[in-house]
Design an enzyme around this catalytic site. Structure first.
Site, short mmCIF file in Angstrom:
data_model
loop_
_atom_site.label_atom_id
_atom_site.label_comp_id
_atom_site.label_asym_id
_atom_site.label_seq_id
_atom_site.Cartn_x
_atom_site.Cartn_y
_atom_site.Cartn_z
N ALA A 82 -0.80 2.73 1.89
CA ALA A 82 -2.24 2.98 2.03
C ALA A 82 -2.76 2.26 3.25
O ALA A 82 -2.16 1.31 3.73
CB ALA A 82 -2.99 2.47 0.79
N THR A 124 -6.61 0.17 -7.22
CA THR A 124 -7.36 -1.07 -7.03
C THR A 124 -8.57 -1.13 -7.97
O THR A 124 -9.13 -0.08 -8.33
CB THR A 124 -7.85 -1.17 -5.57
OG1 THR A 124 -8.83 -2.20 -5.47
CG2 THR A 124 -8.49 0.14 -5.08
N ASP A 125 -8.99 -2.34 -8.30
CA ASP A 125 -10.21 -2.49 -9.12
C ASP A 125 -11.44 -2.06 -8.33
O ASP A 125 -12.52 -1.85 -8.91
CB ASP A 125 -10.36 -3.93 -9.63
CG ASP A 125 -10.45 -4.97 -8.53
OD1 ASP A 125 -10.41 -4.62 -7.33
OD2 ASP A 125 -10.55 -6.17 -8.87
N GLU A 126 -11.30 -1.89 -7.00
CA GLU A 126 -12.47 -1.51 -6.19
C GLU A 126 -12.97 -0.11 -6.54
O GLU A 126 -14.09 0.25 -6.19
CB GLU A 126 -12.16 -1.65 -4.70
CG GLU A 126 -11.79 -3.09 -4.36
CD GLU A 126 -11.75 -3.41 -2.88
OE1 GLU A 126 -12.44 -2.77 -2.09
OE2 GLU A 126 -11.00 -4.36 -2.54
N TYR A 152 -12.87 2.92 1.91
CA TYR A 152 -11.58 2.55 1.32
C TYR A 152 -11.56 2.84 -0.18
O TYR A 152 -10.69 3.55 -0.68
CB TYR A 152 -11.28 1.07 1.59
CG TYR A 152 -10.17 0.51 0.70
CD1 TYR A 152 -8.85 0.91 0.86
CD2 TYR A 152 -10.46 -0.41 -0.31
CE1 TYR A 152 -7.84 0.42 0.04
CE2 TYR A 152 -9.47 -0.91 -1.14
CZ TYR A 152 -8.16 -0.49 -0.96
OH TYR A 152 -7.16 -0.97 -1.78
N LYS A 156 -9.36 5.56 -2.44
CA LYS A 156 -8.43 5.18 -3.52
C LYS A 156 -8.83 5.86 -4.83
O LYS A 156 -7.98 6.30 -5.60
CB LYS A 156 -8.42 3.65 -3.70
CG LYS A 156 -7.83 2.87 -2.53
CD LYS A 156 -6.34 3.11 -2.32
CE LYS A 156 -5.47 2.51 -3.40
NZ LYS A 156 -4.02 2.67 -3.07
N LEU A 192 -8.91 -12.12 3.70
CA LEU A 192 -9.62 -13.41 3.59
C LEU A 192 -8.70 -14.63 3.59
O LEU A 192 -8.85 -15.52 4.44
CB LEU A 192 -10.49 -13.43 2.32
CG LEU A 192 -11.21 -14.77 2.11
CD1 LEU A 192 -12.43 -14.89 3.00
CD2 LEU A 192 -11.63 -14.95 0.64
N TYR A 209 -18.58 -14.11 5.22
CA TYR A 209 -19.60 -13.06 5.26
C TYR A 209 -20.78 -13.43 4.36
O TYR A 209 -20.58 -13.87 3.21
CB TYR A 209 -19.03 -11.73 4.74
CG TYR A 209 -17.89 -11.13 5.53
CD1 TYR A 209 -17.54 -11.58 6.80
CD2 TYR A 209 -17.14 -10.08 4.99
CE1 TYR A 209 -16.49 -11.00 7.51
CE2 TYR A 209 -16.08 -9.50 5.69
CZ TYR A 209 -15.76 -9.98 6.95
OH TYR A 209 -14.72 -9.40 7.63
#
Ligand code: NAD
Ligand code: TYD
Length: 338
Positions: A82, A124-126, A152, A156, A192, A209
């Site tokens: 990905a 992903t949990d996103e 993104y 997904k 990060l 951020y």
């Protein structure tokens, strides 16, 4: 058994390949396009194992993928490949659609055409969007609605929907896992934790951020690999499994922890312009995978972050090569004058 691991030259895929080679004698084929995030040096030890093979290919290249399936006849395909960085997706969404959506659909078509015992999609949990900061009682379960924020996560989520559609319509024996933020060895320096470790080692500013209040649920990459392995071998076809659990930290606290481990001053922290559409909090409820497959994370954040910092200290050659290449231009574009 023959297993194709797509995206195996990246962060989580490479850790998964090492996990499999250590624990089983299955044949493992790493299929990877080698984008900026793919690195064959990460797989140097895998190449020494006779059960391991590498094929360079793009998952969205239908002809190439069909040929690989025809030649190799894999039993299992695990799709890690990905475009994975939210900030890059905000700059340039299109590549995310091509790899993450079209690429997944090409793999599913190949599974349909050539037959497969198991297709596993690493998600992903996103895809669940975010949770508010003032509701620590809320968690993502497998029933949480998909509600995406970035190009993104939208790509997904689209891939997840395709996997579920192919499972139902064509009876592809598929499973999906949705995990929280991973960390550990071979994590690409744009993310990060490695970014902050590497900047701190150079006494460079650490760009946090917004106010640094955003919360992520950190999962040590080896725990993630163990969970995927269990789902692929014992998980129920057609099911989604959330992976993560109860290692939530504010970004600012993560950064301060790294500085403390390295003995550096908090004066290095610099608050910079927030990410557009920045998700507030991610938090996984791992009850299903715990009850059905007996998985729980083995590494708590305090231990995992120390192991990770040590890995970056002991493997400078791996990341120094990356940050001296095209990554330099990326860093300047994203962070100069932010
Ligand atoms: P990564 O960016 O480190 O690695 C991605 C790999 O995929 C690279 O080796 C790259 O060369 C390869 N790749 C990219 N496009 C390709 C294409 N078109 N064809 C073939 N190979 C291609 O990513 P990662 O952090 O290891 O993430 C792996 C998977 O896990 C991704 O699907 C990601 O969405 C998911 N995920 C990651 C995290 C995380 O915290 N890193 C969290 C949840 C889910
Ligand atoms: P990241 O590692 O990009 O993962 P994700 O966006 O998939 O969660 O970022 C983790 C968190 O850290 C996220 O809230 C954004 C924040 N962040 C910074 O504050 N500074 C940075 O330089 C980066 C890369 C991320």
């Amino acid at each position: 058994m023959k297993i194709i691991v797509t995206g195996g030259a990246g962060f989580i895929g490479s850790n998964f390949i090492y996990y499999e080679l250590k624990n089983y004698s299955d044949e493992i084929i790493c299929l990877d396009k080698l984008t900026y995030a793919g690195n064959l040096e990460t797989l140097a030890d895998a190449f020494k194992n006779p059960n391991f093979k590498f094929i360079r290919a793009d998952i969205s290249d239908r002809k190439a993928i069909y040929k690989i399936f025809a030649d190799e006849k894999p039993d299992v395909v695990i799709n890690f490949a990905a475009e994975s960085h939210v900030d890059r997706s905000i700059e340039d969404p299109e590549l995310f659609l091509r790899t993450n959506i079209i690429g997944t659909s090409v793999l599913l078509d190949a599974c349909k055409k050539f037959g497969i015992k198991r297709f596993h999609q690493v998600s992903t949990d996103e895809v669940y969007g975010d949770l508010p900061l003032d509701r620590p009682d809320l968690f993502f379960t497998e029933q949480t609605n998909l509600h995406t924020s970035s190009p993104y996560s939208a790509s997904k989520a689209s891939a997840d929907l395709l996997v579920q559609a192919y499972q139902r319509t064509y009876k592809i024996p598929a499973t999906i896992s949705r995990c929280s933020n991973n960390y550990g060895a071979y994590h690409f320096p744009e993310k990060l934790i490695p970014l902050m470790i590497i900047n701190a080692l150079h006494d460079k500013k650490l760009p946090v951020y917004g106010t640094g209040e955003n919360v992520r649920d950190w999962l040590y990459v080896e725990d993630h690999c163990a969970a995927i392995d269990l789902i692929v071998r014992r998980g129920k076809i057609g099911e989604v499994y959330n992976i993560g659990g109860h290692n939530e930290r504010k970004n600012l606290d993560v950064v301060k922890t790294i500085l403390k481990i390295l003995g550096k001053s908090e004066d290095l922290i610099e608050f910079v312009t927030d990410r557009k559409g920045h998700d507030k909090r991610y938090a996984i409820d791992p009850t299903k995978i715990k009850n059905e497959l007996g998985w729980t994370p083995q590494t708590n954040f305090d231990d995992g972050i120390k192991k990770t910092v040590t890995w970056y200290l002991e493997n400078r050659a791996w990341w120094e090569k990356i940050i001296s290449g095209e990554y330099k231009d990326y860093y300047a574009k994203m962070y100069d004058n932010r």
